[in-house]
Design a protein around this motif. Structure first.
Motif, PDB file in Angstrom:
ATOM      1  N   PHE A 137      -5.631   7.852  -3.943  1.00 54.31           N
ATOM      2  CA  PHE A 137      -4.880   6.909  -4.775  1.00 54.31           C
ATOM      3  C   PHE A 137      -5.069   5.478  -4.277  1.00 54.31           C
ATOM      4  O   PHE A 137      -5.350   4.564  -5.063  1.00 54.31           O
ATOM      5  CB  PHE A 137      -3.397   7.265  -4.762  1.00 54.31           C
ATOM      6  N   VAL A 138      -4.905   5.268  -2.981  1.00 56.88           N
ATOM      7  CA  VAL A 138      -4.994   3.921  -2.419  1.00 56.88           C
ATOM      8  C   VAL A 138      -6.397   3.349  -2.609  1.00 56.88           C
ATOM      9  O   VAL A 138      -6.571   2.163  -2.916  1.00 56.88           O
ATOM     10  CB  VAL A 138      -4.588   3.930  -0.931  1.00 56.88           C
ATOM     11  N   ALA A 139      -7.421   4.188  -2.440  1.00 54.22           N
ATOM     12  CA  ALA A 139      -8.796   3.714  -2.557  1.00 54.22           C
ATOM     13  C   ALA A 139      -9.077   3.106  -3.932  1.00 54.22           C
ATOM     14  O   ALA A 139      -9.859   2.154  -4.049  1.00 54.22           O
ATOM     15  CB  ALA A 139      -9.769   4.857  -2.282  1.00 54.22           C
ATOM     16  N   LEU A 140      -8.424   3.631  -4.970  1.00 54.03           N
ATOM     17  CA  LEU A 140      -8.644   3.094  -6.312  1.00 54.03           C
ATOM     18  C   LEU A 140      -8.047   1.699  -6.482  1.00 54.03           C
ATOM     19  O   LEU A 140      -8.398   0.991  -7.431  1.00 54.03           O
ATOM     20  CB  LEU A 140      -8.070   4.043  -7.366  1.00 54.03           C
ATOM     21  N   ALA A 146     -14.427  -0.531   0.077  1.00 52.46           N
ATOM     22  CA  ALA A 146     -13.540  -1.208   1.030  1.00 52.46           C
ATOM     23  C   ALA A 146     -12.827  -0.187   1.911  1.00 52.46           C
ATOM     24  O   ALA A 146     -12.499   0.921   1.483  1.00 52.46           O
ATOM     25  CB  ALA A 146     -12.527  -2.063   0.285  1.00 52.46           C
ATOM     26  N   ALA A 147     -12.593  -0.572   3.163  1.00 52.49           N
ATOM     27  CA  ALA A 147     -11.896   0.316   4.093  1.00 52.49           C
ATOM     28  C   ALA A 147     -10.425   0.435   3.702  1.00 52.49           C
ATOM     29  O   ALA A 147      -9.807  -0.534   3.234  1.00 52.49           O
ATOM     30  CB  ALA A 147     -12.018  -0.227   5.510  1.00 52.49           C
ATOM     31  N   LEU A 148      -9.875   1.606   3.910  1.00 51.21           N
ATOM     32  CA  LEU A 148      -8.452   1.809   3.647  1.00 51.21           C
ATOM     33  C   LEU A 148      -7.626   0.999   4.642  1.00 51.21           C
ATOM     34  O   LEU A 148      -8.020   0.825   5.802  1.00 51.21           O
ATOM     35  CB  LEU A 148      -8.088   3.292   3.785  1.00 51.21           C
ATOM     36  N   PRO A 149      -6.463   0.513   4.219  1.00 45.65           N
ATOM     37  CA  PRO A 149      -5.582  -0.168   5.176  1.00 45.65           C
ATOM     38  C   PRO A 149      -5.110   0.809   6.250  1.00 45.65           C
ATOM     39  O   PRO A 149      -4.905   1.994   5.979  1.00 45.65           O
ATOM     40  CB  PRO A 149      -4.413  -0.647   4.306  1.00 45.65           C
ATOM     41  N   ARG A 150      -4.981   0.300   7.454  1.00 47.21           N
ATOM     42  CA  ARG A 150      -4.492   1.125   8.570  1.00 47.21           C
ATOM     43  C   ARG A 150      -3.287   0.452   9.206  1.00 47.21           C
ATOM     44  O   ARG A 150      -3.409  -0.683   9.648  1.00 47.21           O
ATOM     45  CB  ARG A 150      -5.598   1.328   9.617  1.00 47.21           C
TER      46      ARG A 150
END
Length: 350
Positions: A137-140, A146-150
């Motif tokens: 979901f977040v990747a969309l 782009a890298a996922l937030p960490r």
């Protein structure tokens, strides 16, 4: 003031809708925007508890209904909103129709059913790189690659204090005894449901040490709640079918802790940061874990798990029956609840 206007086509399950809040948080963190969510009518009370969402828009069609004409009309009704982007979370062809009919210029989704042209910002899903639903979901909400937030933003639902007071009065819920909420249902099927005798045995142990138990769920779960009450006795209240989804949010927010199958209400409890023991059977926490810190997952990782079946194909459901009530009580105590108590129930387990 937000300048971007985004329409999200939401998922059809309670737990997935809760996890979608991580996407909404990501979008707002990237650039404040107006987010509207097209979703089943039942989910609107959940969306109202998400500060990141401007409006929930009810999808007038039920799960599995194609309704081409209805989707065309809804898309044309939404066209004047002039959304800048649509993000389509389900993978079906029909879920991509409304944004197309609404004339939304950028329509983002993973490759799913044959919907080329309906989706013009098509992403390839690498399941190994994004094993969790919330990651997908977040990747969309990010640019491709782009890298996922960490760390990933975690869902955080907002409770309604006025409704909590109303619920206590309407159902005679004692305020002086800490409440543990049970969620014995699982819409997916019995292969995700911890045995009711185990729930009842755990309820007896909790009541014996001064706690009360609230059984939460839909009308379908009411017989399960009745069975737990009949086996556990006083101190257990069956609220299944007597409350709405928004009420369940507020009851869980008042709870000292929760015990749940892998279900939508499990994700609601996690999003309210309630201490939670989550019991997994045919599914796996590797894909849809509760997104919170104060969680203990009871999952046996048997040789036949996860099978993702609705009903145990082997007929024994050992993945659930062998999660003992004592182990769940110990998990609660590991979350620093109450005083550890020697377990007194048997329920046919050790």
């Amino acid at each position: 003031m937000p300048t971007r206007r985004i329409l999200v086509v939401g998922p059809s399950w309670v737990g997935d809708m809760v996890m979608a809040q991580s996407l909404f948080m990501t979008l707002q963190a990237e650039d404040p925007c107006a987010i509207d969510v097209l979703a089943p009518g039942w989910s609107l009370p959940i969306l109202e508890r998400m500060p990141e969402v401007r409006h929930g828009i009810a999808m007038p069609l039920g799960h599995g209904q194609f309704g081409f004409g209805m989707r065309w009309r809804l898309g044309r009704e939404l066209a004047p909103a002039r959304y800048d982007q649509a993000i389509v979370l389900p993978g079906s062809l029909k879920s991509a129709l409304v944004p197309f009919f609404a004339g939304i210029a950028r329509r983002t989704a993973f490759r799913g059913e044959m919907r080329y042209g309906l989706i013009n910002d098509m992403r390839a899903l690498d399941k190994a790189a994004l094993p969790m639903t919330v990651q997908r979901f977040v990747a969309l909400g990010l640019q491709p690659g782009a890298a996922l937030p960490r760390p990933l933003p975690r869902p955080r639902l907002v409770a309604d204090a006025a409704n909590q007071a109303r619920l206590r009065a309407a159902h005679g819920l004692a305020a002086e005894r800490p409440a543990i909420s049970f969620m014995p249902g699982a819409e997916y099927g019995p292969a995700k449901q911890w045995p009711l005798p185990h729930f009842a045995a755990l309820a007896r142990a909790l009541v014996a040490r001064g706690q009360q138990v609230w059984v939460l769920g839909s009308t379908k779960d009411a017989p399960a709640g009745d069975e737990i009450v009949a086996a556990a006795g006083d101190g257990v209240v069956n609220l299944c079918g007597r409350t709405q989804l928004a009420d369940a949010v507020d009851l869980l927010a008042m709870s000292e802790a929760a015990i749940s199958n892998d279900s939508g209400l499990m994700h609601v409890a996690a999003a309210l940061d309630r201490p939670l023991v989550a019991v997994y059977g045919s599914s796996t926490p590797d894909h849809t874990p509760p997104l919170a810190d104060r969680v203990v997952v009871r999952y046996l990782r048997l040789e036949c798990s996860p099978c993702f079946a609705r009903v145990c194909p082997l007929g024994h459901t050992r993945c659930l029956t062998e999660v003992t009530p004592e182990s769940v009580l110990n998990a609660l105590d590991s979350l620093a609840l109450g005083t550890p108590l020697r377990f007194a129930g048997s329920a046919g387990t050790t």
